[in-house]
Design a protein around this motif. Structure first.
Motif, PDB file in Angstrom:
ATOM      1  N   THR A 106       6.221   8.563 -11.113  1.00 27.93           N
ATOM      2  CA  THR A 106       5.656   7.295 -10.650  1.00 27.93           C
ATOM      3  C   THR A 106       5.629   6.277 -11.790  1.00 27.93           C
ATOM      4  O   THR A 106       5.479   6.631 -12.962  1.00 27.93           O
ATOM      5  CB  THR A 106       4.238   7.506 -10.078  1.00 27.93           C
ATOM      6  OG1 THR A 106       3.800   6.293  -9.464  1.00 27.93           O
ATOM      7  CG2 THR A 106       3.245   7.917 -11.160  1.00 27.93           C
TER       8      THR A 106
ATOM      9  N   ARG B 158      -0.298   5.693  -4.187  1.00 26.76           N
ATOM     10  CA  ARG B 158      -0.884   6.913  -3.639  1.00 26.76           C
ATOM     11  C   ARG B 158      -2.141   7.249  -4.422  1.00 26.76           C
ATOM     12  O   ARG B 158      -2.237   6.967  -5.615  1.00 26.76           O
ATOM     13  CB  ARG B 158       0.105   8.077  -3.722  1.00 26.76           C
ATOM     14  CG  ARG B 158       1.334   7.882  -2.850  1.00 26.76           C
ATOM     15  CD  ARG B 158       2.120   9.160  -2.729  1.00 26.76           C
ATOM     16  NE  ARG B 158       1.321  10.227  -2.141  1.00 26.76           N
ATOM     17  CZ  ARG B 158       1.791  11.449  -1.898  1.00 26.76           C
ATOM     18  NH1 ARG B 158       3.034  11.756  -2.223  1.00 26.76           N
ATOM     19  NH2 ARG B 158       1.024  12.378  -1.345  1.00 26.76           N
ATOM     20  N   SER B 159      -3.086   7.878  -3.733  1.00 26.23           N
ATOM     21  CA  SER B 159      -4.321   8.261  -4.409  1.00 26.23           C
ATOM     22  C   SER B 159      -4.662   9.704  -4.080  1.00 26.23           C
ATOM     23  O   SER B 159      -4.381  10.186  -2.984  1.00 26.23           O
ATOM     24  CB  SER B 159      -5.480   7.344  -3.981  1.00 26.23           C
ATOM     25  OG  SER B 159      -5.758   7.503  -2.601  1.00 26.23           O
TER      26      SER B 159
ATOM     27  N   THR C 226       5.577   1.371  -8.294  1.00 25.42           N
ATOM     28  CA  THR C 226       4.847   2.433  -7.617  1.00 25.42           C
ATOM     29  C   THR C 226       3.711   2.916  -8.507  1.00 25.42           C
ATOM     30  O   THR C 226       3.768   2.776  -9.732  1.00 25.42           O
ATOM     31  CB  THR C 226       5.766   3.617  -7.280  1.00 25.42           C
ATOM     32  OG1 THR C 226       6.332   4.132  -8.508  1.00 25.42           O
ATOM     33  CG2 THR C 226       6.889   3.183  -6.354  1.00 25.42           C
TER      34      THR C 226
ATOM     35  N   VAL D 238       0.176   5.924  -8.846  1.00 23.66           N
ATOM     36  CA  VAL D 238      -0.664   7.024  -8.373  1.00 23.66           C
ATOM     37  C   VAL D 238      -1.964   6.988  -9.160  1.00 23.66           C
ATOM     38  O   VAL D 238      -1.954   6.827 -10.380  1.00 23.66           O
ATOM     39  CB  VAL D 238       0.022   8.401  -8.574  1.00 23.66           C
ATOM     40  CG1 VAL D 238      -0.927   9.530  -8.169  1.00 23.66           C
ATOM     41  CG2 VAL D 238       1.324   8.488  -7.787  1.00 23.66           C
TER      42      VAL D 238
ATOM     43  N   ARG E  80       0.820  -1.211   0.000  1.00 20.08           N
ATOM     44  CA  ARG E  80       0.000   0.000   0.000  1.00 20.08           C
ATOM     45  C   ARG E  80       0.853   1.259   0.000  1.00 20.08           C
ATOM     46  O   ARG E  80       0.447   2.292  -0.542  1.00 20.08           O
ATOM     47  CB  ARG E  80      -0.929  -0.001   1.205  1.00 20.08           C
ATOM     48  CG  ARG E  80      -2.033  -1.041   1.107  1.00 20.08           C
ATOM     49  CD  ARG E  80      -2.924  -1.029   2.317  1.00 20.08           C
ATOM     50  NE  ARG E  80      -3.897  -2.116   2.252  1.00 20.08           N
ATOM     51  CZ  ARG E  80      -4.735  -2.409   3.225  1.00 20.08           C
ATOM     52  NH1 ARG E  80      -4.735  -1.700   4.335  1.00 20.08           N
ATOM     53  NH2 ARG E  80      -5.584  -3.399   3.087  1.00 20.08           N
ATOM     54  N   SER E  81       2.038   1.182   0.612  1.00 18.53           N
ATOM     55  CA  SER E  81       2.899   2.369   0.649  1.00 18.53           C
ATOM     56  C   SER E  81       3.409   2.739  -0.742  1.00 18.53           C
ATOM     57  O   SER E  81       3.855   3.867  -0.958  1.00 18.53           O
ATOM     58  CB  SER E  81       4.086   2.127   1.589  1.00 18.53           C
ATOM     59  OG  SER E  81       5.019   1.221   1.013  1.00 18.53           O
TER      60      SER E  81
ATOM     61  N   ASP F  78     -10.125   5.241  -0.691  1.00 18.89           N
ATOM     62  CA  ASP F  78      -9.104   4.232  -0.385  1.00 18.89           C
ATOM     63  C   ASP F  78      -9.669   2.817  -0.365  1.00 18.89           C
ATOM     64  O   ASP F  78      -8.930   1.850  -0.557  1.00 18.89           O
ATOM     65  CB  ASP F  78      -8.444   4.530   0.964  1.00 18.89           C
ATOM     66  CG  ASP F  78      -7.446   5.683   0.871  1.00 18.89           C
ATOM     67  OD1 ASP F  78      -7.028   6.000  -0.259  1.00 18.89           O
ATOM     68  OD2 ASP F  78      -7.116   6.264   1.912  1.00 18.89           O
TER      69      ASP F  78
ATOM     70  N   THR G 149       4.041  18.218  -6.898  1.00 22.07           N
ATOM     71  CA  THR G 149       2.933  17.372  -7.356  1.00 22.07           C
ATOM     72  C   THR G 149       3.176  16.882  -8.778  1.00 22.07           C
ATOM     73  O   THR G 149       3.023  15.694  -9.078  1.00 22.07           O
ATOM     74  CB  THR G 149       1.612  18.153  -7.282  1.00 22.07           C
ATOM     75  OG1 THR G 149       1.399  18.593  -5.934  1.00 22.07           O
ATOM     76  CG2 THR G 149       0.447  17.286  -7.727  1.00 22.07           C
TER      77      THR G 149
END
Length: 323
Positions: free
Chosen positions: A233, A124-125, A200, A202, A120-121, A130, A226
């Motif tokens: 990612t 990112r959302s 990874t 996003v 989960r780490s 979630d 950002t």
């Protein structure tokens, strides 16, 4: 040994002291008969009764925690001294003296939890619920819960398998279909599965994200942070593309910069109620029609060649728990 003998003398002088000694001896014999202790002594023949008596607490802890783990009540109710760990024993002989060594090791459930947290780490959302990232549906469920969606689910599964086998792809996917057919869920499933392999990701819910980007116009540092994250990612998903109130500045200076960087480097994914032609019209819609048509087409040139189109059909699943 002297301490144990002294304790024995004290027990003998106490009322019922001899009974206490007999009870302690029975407990010792019961402990020696424990299959776990028998197995331990078979592994370490040098582990004699004398050494076990000197390490009663360690041996008892080993047996007690093994029993607890064999009937695990769950990590949240773990009664062991160190949550999610149990005691294992080993022997070492130094200068003719046998030592019993204990150490705590993590159980399978704790390792599974730590692995899930690590997965989960990597994901990112932005403004995406979630819960969509935490669902644990199996591939079989995804493929069979809605037969109409099977073809689209199969395409996503094949993409996941190819990425796991060959590494990060340059081409992403464009998931198009009507409202509530599971496009977002399929992308969240992909993120979770590929995070297991170290990638990874996003996922960005476009309508809310675009409004925040407009607010960041006056915060250059936060905006750069950002945009850089979305550039770098491994897997980037723009969720519900086309539902946002897109300004020329966001289109040309933010989305354009991100997609220009990622094309031919890293895959970008999209979910949309539009098809690619409708999305191009959405990108081009402003009061300055002629100039903006060109800019809309230019942005689509960073999208269309770099995606595989996936048509997601099926029943509207909003409001129920079907993935």
């Amino acid at each position: 040994m002297a301490m144990m003998e002294a304790l024995g003398d004290v027990l003998k002088r106490m009322p019922n002291g001899r009974d206490a000694l007999k009870q302690a001896d029975r407990m010792m014999q019961d402990l020696l008969a424990e299959p776990l202790v028998v197995k331990l002594r078979a592994k370490y023949p040098e582990l004699d009764e004398h050494t076990i008596k000197l390490n009663l607490n360690r041996v008892y802890q080993h047996v007690k925690e093994y029993r607890t783990c064999s009937n695990c009540p769950g990590l949240e109710q773990c009664p062991n001294d160190f949550e999610g760990h149990y005691t294992i024993l080993s022997c070492e002989t130094v200068a003719g003296f046998t030592q019993l060594i204990d150490r705590k090791v993590p159980c399978k459930r704790l390792l599974a939890r730590q692995r899930e947290q690590q997965i989960r780490s990597r994901v990112r959302s932005f403004y995406v619920d979630d819960r969509a990232l935490e669902e644990g549906y199996s591939a079989q469920e995804i493929l069979t819960n809605d037969p109409e969606r099977m073809k689209a689910a199969g395409q996503v599964m094949r993409y996941i398998a190819k990425t796991k086998e060959d590494g990060l792809q340059k081409q992403g996917m464009f998931l198009t279909g009507s409202f509530g057919t599971g496009k977002t869920f399929l992308m969240c499933y992909m993120l979770h599965e590929l995070a297991k392999s170290g990638f990874t990701g996003v996922i960005v819910y476009m309508p809310d994200f675009v409004e925040d980007l407009k607010a960041l116009m006056h915060d250059a540092g936060k905006l750069k942070e950002t945009v850089d994250m979305l550039k770098e990612t491994d897997l980037l998903i723009f969720d519900d593309m086309g539902a946002e109130n897109l300004s020329p500045w966001v289109r040309d200076h933010v989305l354009g910069a991100i997609l220009n960087y990622r094309m031919n480097r890293k895959p970008t994914f999209y979910t949309s109620n539009y098809d690619l032609d409708m999305l191009e019209q959405h990108f081009s819609f402003t009061n300055r029609e002629g100039e903006e048509l060109h800019k809309g087409r230019r942005l689509m040139d960073r999208v269309r060649p770099f995606v595989e189109t996936v048509i997601v059909t099926g029943h509207n699943k909003r409001g129920n728990h079907t993935p």
